[in-house]
Design a protein around this motif. Structure first.
Motif, mmCIF file in Angstrom:
data_model
loop_
_atom_site.group_PDB
_atom_site.id
_atom_site.type_symbol
_atom_site.label_atom_id
_atom_site.label_comp_id
_atom_site.label_asym_id
_atom_site.label_seq_id
_atom_site.Cartn_x
_atom_site.Cartn_y
_atom_site.Cartn_z
ATOM 1 N N GLU A 363 -37.497 -3.758 -29.277
ATOM 2 C CA GLU A 363 -38.710 -3.285 -29.934
ATOM 3 C C GLU A 363 -39.943 -3.379 -29.041
ATOM 4 O OE1 GLU A 363 -35.703 -4.120 -32.996
ATOM 5 O OE2 GLU A 363 -36.476 -5.249 -31.275
ATOM 6 N N SER A 364 -39.912 -4.254 -28.034
ATOM 7 C CA SER A 364 -41.086 -4.425 -27.170
ATOM 8 C C SER A 364 -41.049 -3.517 -25.942
ATOM 9 C CB SER A 364 -41.200 -5.884 -26.716
ATOM 10 O OG SER A 364 -40.074 -6.249 -25.931
ATOM 11 N N GLY A 365 -40.068 -2.636 -25.860
ATOM 12 C CA GLY A 365 -39.966 -1.708 -24.734
ATOM 13 C C GLY A 365 -40.236 -0.283 -25.158
ATOM 14 N N ALA A 366 -40.076 0.634 -24.206
ATOM 15 C CA ALA A 366 -40.379 2.041 -24.478
ATOM 16 C C ALA A 366 -39.475 2.622 -25.555
ATOM 17 C CB ALA A 366 -40.243 2.850 -23.190
ATOM 18 N N LEU A 367 -38.219 2.174 -25.603
ATOM 19 C CA LEU A 367 -37.302 2.669 -26.619
ATOM 20 C C LEU A 367 -37.797 2.281 -28.015
ATOM 21 C CD1 LEU A 367 -34.694 4.268 -26.873
ATOM 22 C CD2 LEU A 367 -33.419 2.125 -26.729
ATOM 23 N N GLY A 368 -38.235 1.028 -28.148
ATOM 24 C CA GLY A 368 -38.768 0.569 -29.426
ATOM 25 C C GLY A 368 -40.044 1.302 -29.802
ATOM 26 N N ALA A 369 -40.896 1.566 -28.803
ATOM 27 C CA ALA A 369 -42.131 2.303 -29.071
ATOM 28 C C ALA A 369 -41.835 3.724 -29.524
ATOM 29 C CB ALA A 369 -43.005 2.314 -27.816
ATOM 30 N N SER A 370 -40.850 4.369 -28.878
ATOM 31 C CA SER A 370 -40.477 5.730 -29.271
ATOM 32 C C SER A 370 -39.952 5.758 -30.693
ATOM 33 C CB SER A 370 -39.413 6.276 -28.308
ATOM 34 O OG SER A 370 -39.944 6.456 -27.023
ATOM 35 N N ALA A 371 -39.127 4.752 -31.039
ATOM 36 C CA ALA A 371 -38.572 4.695 -32.390
ATOM 37 C C ALA A 371 -39.678 4.482 -33.422
ATOM 38 C CB ALA A 371 -37.538 3.583 -32.480
ATOM 39 N N ALA A 372 -40.617 3.592 -33.122
ATOM 40 C CA ALA A 372 -41.716 3.327 -34.055
ATOM 41 C C ALA A 372 -42.623 4.549 -34.194
ATOM 42 C CB ALA A 372 -42.517 2.118 -33.580
ATOM 43 N N GLN A 373 -42.861 5.247 -33.092
ATOM 44 C CA GLN A 373 -43.678 6.458 -33.133
ATOM 45 C C GLN A 373 -43.008 7.529 -33.989
ATOM 46 O OE1 GLN A 373 -44.860 7.784 -29.248
ATOM 47 N NE2 GLN A 373 -45.559 9.774 -29.945
ATOM 48 N N ALA A 374 -41.703 7.674 -33.810
ATOM 49 C CA ALA A 374 -40.963 8.650 -34.613
ATOM 50 C C ALA A 374 -41.014 8.285 -36.086
ATOM 51 C CB ALA A 374 -39.515 8.733 -34.131
ATOM 52 N N ARG A 375 -40.825 7.008 -36.389
ATOM 53 C CA ARG A 375 -40.875 6.560 -37.789
ATOM 54 C C ARG A 375 -42.247 6.841 -38.391
ATOM 55 N NH1 ARG A 375 -37.780 6.373 -41.621
ATOM 56 N NH2 ARG A 375 -36.208 5.327 -40.319
ATOM 57 N N GLY A 376 -43.297 6.553 -37.638
ATOM 58 C CA GLY A 376 -44.639 6.803 -38.143
ATOM 59 C C GLY A 376 -44.881 8.275 -38.418
ATOM 60 N N ALA A 377 -44.413 9.135 -37.510
ATOM 61 C CA ALA A 377 -44.598 10.577 -37.699
ATOM 62 C C ALA A 377 -43.864 11.060 -38.948
ATOM 63 C CB ALA A 377 -44.114 11.326 -36.468
ATOM 64 N N VAL A 378 -42.642 10.556 -39.166
ATOM 65 C CA VAL A 378 -41.855 10.966 -40.329
ATOM 66 C C VAL A 378 -42.539 10.528 -41.615
ATOM 67 C CG1 VAL A 378 -39.693 10.565 -41.578
ATOM 68 C CG2 VAL A 378 -39.635 11.054 -39.126
ATOM 69 N N GLU A 379 -42.951 9.260 -41.681
ATOM 70 C CA GLU A 379 -43.563 8.758 -42.913
ATOM 71 C C GLU A 379 -44.892 9.451 -43.190
ATOM 72 O OE1 GLU A 379 -41.892 7.140 -44.847
ATOM 73 O OE2 GLU A 379 -40.344 6.177 -43.628
ATOM 74 N N LEU A 380 -45.639 9.744 -42.143
ATOM 75 C CA LEU A 380 -46.922 10.420 -42.341
ATOM 76 C C LEU A 380 -46.721 11.816 -42.906
ATOM 77 C CD1 LEU A 380 -49.990 10.432 -41.967
ATOM 78 C CD2 LEU A 380 -49.623 11.210 -39.623
ATOM 79 N N LEU A 381 -45.792 12.558 -42.329
ATOM 80 C CA LEU A 381 -45.557 13.917 -42.800
ATOM 81 C C LEU A 381 -44.929 13.923 -44.190
ATOM 82 C CD1 LEU A 381 -45.981 16.787 -41.730
ATOM 83 C CD2 LEU A 381 -43.579 16.811 -41.088
ATOM 84 N N ASP A 382 -44.202 12.866 -44.513
ATOM 85 C CA ASP A 382 -43.529 12.800 -45.813
ATOM 86 C C ASP A 382 -44.416 12.174 -46.887
ATOM 87 O OD1 ASP A 382 -41.250 13.589 -47.190
ATOM 88 O OD2 ASP A 382 -40.327 11.614 -47.064
ATOM 89 N N GLY A 383 -45.699 11.939 -46.559
ATOM 90 C CA GLY A 383 -46.648 11.528 -47.588
ATOM 91 C C GLY A 383 -46.793 10.048 -47.809
ATOM 92 N N ASP A 384 -46.406 9.197 -46.832
ATOM 93 C CA ASP A 384 -46.567 7.751 -46.989
ATOM 94 C C ASP A 384 -47.356 7.209 -45.799
ATOM 95 O OD1 ASP A 384 -46.433 5.069 -47.504
ATOM 96 O OD2 ASP A 384 -44.273 5.013 -47.888
ATOM 97 N N PRO A 385 -48.677 7.439 -45.765
ATOM 98 C CA PRO A 385 -49.479 7.021 -44.620
ATOM 99 C C PRO A 385 -49.520 5.515 -44.416
ATOM 100 C CG PRO A 385 -50.893 7.770 -46.406
ATOM 101 C CD PRO A 385 -49.490 8.127 -46.781
ATOM 102 N N GLY A 386 -49.374 4.747 -45.487
ATOM 103 C CA GLY A 386 -49.365 3.289 -45.352
ATOM 104 C C GLY A 386 -48.190 2.817 -44.524
ATOM 105 N N ALA A 387 -46.987 3.294 -44.873
ATOM 106 C CA ALA A 387 -45.791 2.931 -44.102
ATOM 107 C C ALA A 387 -45.894 3.473 -42.687
ATOM 108 C CB ALA A 387 -44.543 3.479 -44.794
ATOM 109 N N ALA A 388 -46.463 4.671 -42.553
ATOM 110 C CA ALA A 388 -46.617 5.270 -41.228
ATOM 111 C C ALA A 388 -47.469 4.390 -40.340
ATOM 112 C CB ALA A 388 -47.237 6.657 -41.347
ATOM 113 N N LEU A 389 -48.548 3.867 -40.904
ATOM 114 C CA LEU A 389 -49.499 3.096 -40.113
ATOM 115 C C LEU A 389 -48.884 1.810 -39.567
ATOM 116 C CD1 LEU A 389 -52.368 3.549 -39.219
ATOM 117 C CD2 LEU A 389 -53.161 2.301 -41.227
ATOM 118 N N VAL A 390 -48.021 1.182 -40.339
ATOM 119 C CA VAL A 390 -47.362 -0.048 -39.871
ATOM 120 C C VAL A 390 -46.555 0.238 -38.608
ATOM 121 C CG1 VAL A 390 -45.632 -1.790 -40.426
ATOM 122 C CG2 VAL A 390 -47.278 -1.075 -42.167
ATOM 123 N N ALA A 391 -45.759 1.298 -38.641
ATOM 124 C CA ALA A 391 -44.937 1.657 -37.479
ATOM 125 C C ALA A 391 -45.806 2.112 -36.313
ATOM 126 C CB ALA A 391 -43.943 2.752 -37.857
#
Length: 526
Positions: A363-391
């Motif tokens: 989680e502390s490397g680029a792979l973890g950052a990419s995964a968190a960025q992807a999760r944030g983008a998905v949650e934001l587009l799917d209408g959950d900005p709170g969950a998106a912001l955590v990721a």
């Protein structure tokens, strides 16, 4: 070069003996004359046999076979490796050469798609090298085993072996060719593992090693490709582009078309980010001609050009073809981005979950950052900005630590949009302003255009769970446009618009176009 020319002069006046031929072959390889390297090794092989040194002849046959295999000359390579095996069988006994001949066996397993067997075989070879105190064999086998382990998802084990192999390189324990092979192999494996810190560290070491040998051609092209990628990550795009062009020229000089393809792909990536689609597409196509799959870069270029159908088809095709965990991880962020753009949130969410699974423990490397960025983008587009912001906050922190300038700015955009959706307009403005400053400094023209577009069509604080794209589709739908007309207007496929409309119905809790239109007017969404 001086050593090579001295050997060549001596060979012209008086034919060299086996050992000097082998040294001359090494010199030829290092100055980029790979074809001559093979010819000289063939002569050395014959000379060793003629002087009653079969094991030395065997090693020459091994290197000839491995080199020819790398150039795609499978028949000739198989013949030379078969000759090496016969020599070993003839000599018998427990010998270190048996470990060397496990290397092509591992490559055969790789060609068959059995990476587990390839890793196990190289593990045996590394053990032989360690037992006989042969640093070259150990480093060759250990770094190869590490790369295979990374490709099957056993990242921590793989990275440990890479580090161990690099100890031998930096300590100066290896022969020149093996040093270069291990340097480049380890850096490539680090890139496959999203290990930016290690890739940066070893690329700097490889650069220093190359610069200490002013006439070196072998490995320098690949070194420049690695340097270009590191420069790109750190935001030095114009310098990275120049380095990638130098890499391409040097790779061709060194008779390495595979690395030349990587150099072209890197040029394509930088041109795409700078907003030069013609140059980007030309570079991607040249990379493809040289055997380098031009995805996901080309699909992202098509997406930016409004060719959503082409982008979707390409990324789905390459994702379906790619089964290795490590290589899939490099595709998945682009897959998520494209699926979100075409409205297939379910596919994006599935890819996001897969990426998170691969990144587990990192989680502390680029792979973890990419995964968190992807999760944030998905949650934001799917209408959950709170969950998106955590990721997204996690992704932002890691990208900043890795000095990944562009990715940091991209995450800031998503953070800003999430804050805006939560009603925190002041924080949104701060994040978007910071992102704009970085994009301006990088001259990231497409991202600046996209940021302006997002700002112009900023969604209301209460978008009723709809994404920005879905709001646009709803407004067209409420105007009476058919799905086909909406598709033509937004440069999407009808299938994609159908998917958006289905999502809109589900999120608004309606079952018809008329009901969706009424809802839109009632809640001032149009």
């Amino acid at each position: 070069m001086d050593a090579y020319e001295s050997f060549a002069a001596a060979d012209r006046s008086d034919r060299l003996g086996a050992e000097d031929l082998e040294l001359m072959a090494t010199s030829a390889y290092m100055v980029g004359r790979e074809a001559e390297y093979v010819v000289l090794l063939e002569r050395a092989h014959g000379a060793y046999l003629g002087s009653g040194q079969p094991l030395a002849a065997l090693r020459c046959a091994f290197w000839i076979g491995v080199t020819l295999a790398g150039r795609g000359r499978v028949g000739h390579a198989t013949g030379w490796l078969g000759r090496a095996r016969r020599l070993l069988d003839r000599e018998g006994g427990d010998r270190v050469e048996r470990g060397y001949l496990l290397v092509p066996v591992a490559l055969e397993h790789e060609a068959e798609g059995d990476l587990e067997a390839a890793a196990d075989t190289l593990g045996e070879a590394a053990a032989v090298g360690e037992r006989f105190g042969d640093s070259d064999l150990f480093a060759l086998a250990a770094h190869g085993q590490g790369h295979f382990l990374i490709r099957i998802g056993r990242v921590n084990e793989g990275l440990g072996l890479l580090d161990e192999a690099m100890v031998a390189v930096t300590a100066g324990e290896l022969s020149p060719i093996v040093s270069g092979v291990v340097y480049c192999g380890v850096i490539l494996a680090c890139e496959d593992a999203y290990e930016i810190r290690r890739a940066r560290e070893w690329t700097a070491a490889l650069t220093d090693w190359c610069q200490r040998q002013s006439d070196l051609v072998a490995f320098t092209g690949r070194c420049l490709v690695h340097r270009a990628e590191i420069m790109q990550i750190q935001g030095a795009w114009s310098e990275a582009l120049e380095e990638a062009q130098r890499a391409f020229d040097r790779c061709l000089q060194g008779e390495n078309p595979t690395a030349a393809g990587e150099a072209c792909y890197r040029q394509g990536e930088i041109h795409r980010l700078l907003g030069d689609p013609s140059a980007a597409e030309e570079a991607y196509r040249e990379a493809s001609r040289l055997g380098r799959e031009p995805q996901p870069g080309l699909a992202l270029l098509w997406l930016a050009q409004g060719k959503a159908d082409a982008a979707e088809a390409a990324i789905r095709r390459v994702a379906a073809e790619t089964s290795e965990i490590g290589r899939r991880a490099r595709l998945l962020p682009a897959f998520v981005e494209i699926m979100l753009a075409v409205g297939d949130v379910a596919a994006a969410r599935g890819a996001c979950s897969e990426l998170e699974s691969v990144a587990e423990g990192h989680e502390s490397g680029a792979l973890g950052a990419s995964a968190a960025q992807a999760r944030g983008a998905v949650e934001l587009l799917d209408g959950d900005p709170g969950a998106a912001l955590v990721a997204l906050r996690h992704a932002l922190e890691v990208w900043q630590q890795l000095e990944a300038t562009y990715e940091t700015a991209r995450v800031r955009v998503l953070v800003g949009l999430a804050c805006r959706a939560l009603g925190d307009e002041d924080t949104a403005a701060l994040e978007l302003k910071a992102a704009r400053a970085t994009f301006t400094e990088l001259t990231a023209a497409p991202d600046l255009v996209d940021l302006d577009s997002r700002s112009a069509r900023a969604a209301p604080n209460d978008a009723h769970g709809l994404s920005e794209r879905e709001l646009v589709v709803l407004r067209h739908l409420a105007s009476g446009d058919t799905n086909k007309a909406i598709a033509a207007e937004l440069v999407l496929s009808v299938r994609t618009v159908d998917r958006h409309v289905s999502n809109i119905f589900a999120k608004l809790g309606v079952s018809s176009r008329a009901a969706a239109t009424a809802y839109a007017y009632e809640h001032r969404l149009v």
